[in-house]
Design a protein around this motif. Structure first.
Motif, PDB file in Angstrom:
ATOM      1  N   LEU A 254      -6.697  -9.519   2.920  1.00 31.99           N
ATOM      2  CA  LEU A 254      -5.301  -9.438   3.360  1.00 31.99           C
ATOM      3  C   LEU A 254      -4.465  -8.570   2.418  1.00 31.99           C
ATOM      4  O   LEU A 254      -3.583  -7.828   2.865  1.00 31.99           O
ATOM      5  CB  LEU A 254      -4.694 -10.839   3.443  1.00 31.99           C
ATOM      6  N   LEU A 255      -4.715  -8.689   1.117  1.00 28.75           N
ATOM      7  CA  LEU A 255      -4.019  -7.833   0.160  1.00 28.75           C
ATOM      8  C   LEU A 255      -4.281  -6.365   0.464  1.00 28.75           C
ATOM      9  O   LEU A 255      -3.368  -5.530   0.432  1.00 28.75           O
ATOM     10  CB  LEU A 255      -4.474  -8.162  -1.261  1.00 28.75           C
ATOM     11  N   GLU A 256      -5.540  -6.040   0.743  1.00 26.37           N
ATOM     12  CA  GLU A 256      -5.890  -4.656   1.068  1.00 26.37           C
ATOM     13  C   GLU A 256      -5.163  -4.190   2.319  1.00 26.37           C
ATOM     14  O   GLU A 256      -4.624  -3.071   2.366  1.00 26.37           O
ATOM     15  CB  GLU A 256      -7.402  -4.549   1.264  1.00 26.37           C
ATOM     16  N   ALA A 257      -5.137  -5.057   3.340  1.00 29.06           N
ATOM     17  CA  ALA A 257      -4.456  -4.698   4.583  1.00 29.06           C
ATOM     18  C   ALA A 257      -2.960  -4.549   4.362  1.00 29.06           C
ATOM     19  O   ALA A 257      -2.319  -3.677   4.960  1.00 29.06           O
ATOM     20  CB  ALA A 257      -4.733  -5.756   5.654  1.00 29.06           C
ATOM     21  N   MET A 258      -2.390  -5.390   3.496  1.00 31.66           N
ATOM     22  CA  MET A 258      -0.962  -5.278   3.194  1.00 31.66           C
ATOM     23  C   MET A 258      -0.669  -3.972   2.462  1.00 31.66           C
ATOM     24  O   MET A 258       0.331  -3.304   2.730  1.00 31.66           O
ATOM     25  CB  MET A 258      -0.497  -6.472   2.364  1.00 31.66           C
ATOM     26  N   CYS A 259      -1.541  -3.597   1.522  1.00 31.86           N
ATOM     27  CA  CYS A 259      -1.356  -2.337   0.796  1.00 31.86           C
ATOM     28  C   CYS A 259      -1.335  -1.155   1.757  1.00 31.86           C
ATOM     29  O   CYS A 259      -0.586  -0.186   1.552  1.00 31.86           O
ATOM     30  CB  CYS A 259      -2.453  -2.150  -0.244  1.00 31.86           C
ATOM     31  N   ASP A 260      -2.163  -1.228   2.796  1.00 27.07           N
ATOM     32  CA  ASP A 260      -2.191  -0.149   3.781  1.00 27.07           C
ATOM     33  C   ASP A 260      -0.852  -0.004   4.490  1.00 27.07           C
ATOM     34  O   ASP A 260      -0.525   1.076   4.994  1.00 27.07           O
ATOM     35  CB  ASP A 260      -3.297  -0.400   4.814  1.00 27.07           C
ATOM     36  N   GLY A 261      -0.075  -1.103   4.523  1.00 20.34           N
ATOM     37  CA  GLY A 261       1.231  -1.061   5.164  1.00 20.34           C
ATOM     38  C   GLY A 261       2.376  -0.776   4.221  1.00 20.34           C
ATOM     39  O   GLY A 261       3.532  -0.748   4.646  1.00 20.34           O
ATOM     40  N   LEU A 262       2.075  -0.577   2.937  1.00 22.57           N
ATOM     41  CA  LEU A 262       3.101  -0.276   1.931  1.00 22.57           C
ATOM     42  C   LEU A 262       2.876   1.142   1.423  1.00 22.57           C
ATOM     43  O   LEU A 262       1.961   1.383   0.622  1.00 22.57           O
ATOM     44  CB  LEU A 262       3.016  -1.268   0.766  1.00 22.57           C
ATOM     45  N   PRO A 263       3.684   2.097   1.850  1.00 23.02           N
ATOM     46  CA  PRO A 263       3.429   3.497   1.491  1.00 23.02           C
ATOM     47  C   PRO A 263       3.487   3.779  -0.003  1.00 23.02           C
ATOM     48  O   PRO A 263       2.886   4.745  -0.474  1.00 23.02           O
ATOM     49  CB  PRO A 263       4.519   4.260   2.254  1.00 23.02           C
ATOM     50  N   ASP A 264       4.183   2.955  -0.761  1.00 23.79           N
ATOM     51  CA  ASP A 264       4.306   3.197  -2.205  1.00 23.79           C
ATOM     52  C   ASP A 264       3.413   2.268  -3.028  1.00 23.79           C
ATOM     53  O   ASP A 264       3.594   2.138  -4.233  1.00 23.79           O
ATOM     54  CB  ASP A 264       5.761   3.035  -2.653  1.00 23.79           C
ATOM     55  N   ALA A 265       2.429   1.631  -2.388  1.00 21.84           N
ATOM     56  CA  ALA A 265       1.580   0.672  -3.095  1.00 21.84           C
ATOM     57  C   ALA A 265       0.826   1.345  -4.243  1.00 21.84           C
ATOM     58  O   ALA A 265       0.775   0.829  -5.368  1.00 21.84           O
ATOM     59  CB  ALA A 265       0.603   0.017  -2.129  1.00 21.84           C
ATOM     60  N   GLN A 266       0.218   2.497  -3.975  1.00 22.29           N
ATOM     61  CA  GLN A 266      -0.549   3.170  -5.006  1.00 22.29           C
ATOM     62  C   GLN A 266       0.341   3.601  -6.161  1.00 22.29           C
ATOM     63  O   GLN A 266      -0.040   3.494  -7.337  1.00 22.29           O
ATOM     64  CB  GLN A 266      -1.284   4.374  -4.423  1.00 22.29           C
ATOM     65  N   ALA A 267       1.524   4.079  -5.858  1.00 24.05           N
ATOM     66  CA  ALA A 267       2.456   4.495  -6.916  1.00 24.05           C
ATOM     67  C   ALA A 267       2.852   3.313  -7.785  1.00 24.05           C
ATOM     68  O   ALA A 267       2.975   3.436  -9.014  1.00 24.05           O
ATOM     69  CB  ALA A 267       3.686   5.148  -6.291  1.00 24.05           C
ATOM     70  N   ARG A 268       3.057   2.161  -7.175  1.00 24.50           N
ATOM     71  CA  ARG A 268       3.409   0.969  -7.941  1.00 24.50           C
ATOM     72  C   ARG A 268       2.260   0.556  -8.867  1.00 24.50           C
ATOM     73  O   ARG A 268       2.487   0.149 -10.014  1.00 24.50           O
ATOM     74  CB  ARG A 268       3.766  -0.179  -6.997  1.00 24.50           C
ATOM     75  N   LEU A 269       1.031   0.629  -8.364  1.00 32.10           N
ATOM     76  CA  LEU A 269      -0.119   0.273  -9.192  1.00 32.10           C
ATOM     77  C   LEU A 269      -0.256   1.226 -10.376  1.00 32.10           C
ATOM     78  O   LEU A 269      -0.540   0.807 -11.506  1.00 32.10           O
ATOM     79  CB  LEU A 269      -1.394   0.301  -8.344  1.00 32.10           C
ATOM     80  N   GLU A 270      -0.059   2.518 -10.126  1.00 33.57           N
ATOM     81  CA  GLU A 270      -0.161   3.491 -11.207  1.00 33.57           C
ATOM     82  C   GLU A 270       0.949   3.282 -12.237  1.00 33.57           C
ATOM     83  O   GLU A 270       0.715   3.405 -13.449  1.00 33.57           O
ATOM     84  CB  GLU A 270      -0.112   4.901 -10.629  1.00 33.57           C
TER      85      GLU A 270
END
Length: 284
Positions: A254-270
């Motif tokens: 579910l976390l992975e699926a939610m990340c797919d719906g958050l366009p800035d998820a990768q930027a936040r992780l970085e």
């Protein structure tokens, strides 16, 4: 819709009002979906921990003349299925109880993999979670650890995650406060034994206008009637305390699926990684 044995069984049960005993039978049938067409009513009763007449009444409740008619229907649905003796791993009595518990969890994970052959429910849940500001994550008693784990990781990519892991009179107040702040979705982790407070909290959440997404041990869990979207992940029952590998993994999916719906998820992780390195948070 997935054409897995478990999915076909769940479709068969939909629309029927089942008693708690019948829900238990249905739960075990889904868990052993590939084997059920080859089990006798006595074997199914022993597996579910109910009486043989209960299995017969269950079949009648589904609209069949009796259990033989239900079993024939299941065989016709999956003519290529293999009998349990051919599918189950060989057991010569050398496995101890701890190994048996591990093998049971492996079977639960295999069943979860079958359900995920149709990714649409998880993808839909991920989109819902991504759009809720704030996002409520509920889990009490046995499910509290699952809720905390999800909330911990979700907070790295979602701007506002609110964990509800303590019951009491304040629980409804916190739900109401989140709704006033703009929340549209509540994610619930529900594991046996199911606390009454969770059922009451979900009923309150839906009455407040929230969409409820639930990860539960079974599609027939008591929380099902208060959930808009339920994703099942079976628990192991071979040890003194239940094991919950499948619900935990389902939470990560579910976390992975939610990340797919958050366009800035990768930027936040970085961004988090840069700050963590600067603060020396982790020992590499």
């Amino acid at each position: 819709m997935s054409d897995s044995p478990g999915a076909r069984l769940q479709a068969l049960f939909e629309g029927h009002r089942l008693t708690p005993t019948q829900r238990r039978i249905a739960h075990w049938m889904v868990r052993r979906a590939a084997d059920v067409p080859f089990l006798s009513s006595v074997e199914l009763a022993e597996l579910a921990g109910v009486s043989q007449p209960s299995v017969t009444r269950f079949a009648v409740a589904l609209g069949f003349d009796g259990y033989p008619a239900l079993r024939k229907h299941l065989r016709d649905m999956a003519p290529a299925a293999e009998p349990v003796a051919e599918r189950a791993p060989a057991e010569d009595g050398t496995l101890n109880e701890y190994q048996q518990a591990v093998h049971a969890e492996i079977e639960n994970l295999r069943h979860l993999a079958d359900l995920l052959a149709d990714p649409e429910p998880v993808e839909r849940a991920g989109r819902l979670l991504a759009t809720s500001r704030p996002l409520l994550v509920l889990g009490l008693r046995a499910a509290a650890a699952q809720a905390r784990g999800f909330a911990y990781f979700a907070a790295k990519v979602h701007p506002d995650v609110r964990l509800l892991d303590e019951a009491g009179t304040m629980l409804a107040d916190r739900i109401d406060g989140a709704v006033r702040a703009g929340a549209t979705v509540l994610l619930c982790f529900a594991l046996p034994r199911h606390p009454r407070e969770v059922v009451d909290a979900l009923a309150h959440a839906r009455s407040a206008g929230l969409t409820v997404v639930t990860v539960a041990d079974s599609a027939f869990a008591p929380v099902a009637r208060h959930s808009d979207l339920l994703l099942p992940g079976a628990v192991g029952t071979g040890l003194a305390f239940d094991t919950a590998c499948a619900p935990m993994l389902l939470g990560r999916v579910l976390l992975e699926a939610m990340c797919d719906g958050l366009p800035d998820a990768q930027a936040r992780l970085e961004e988090f990684d840069v700050k963590a390195a600067a603060r020396g948070l982790f020992v590499e």
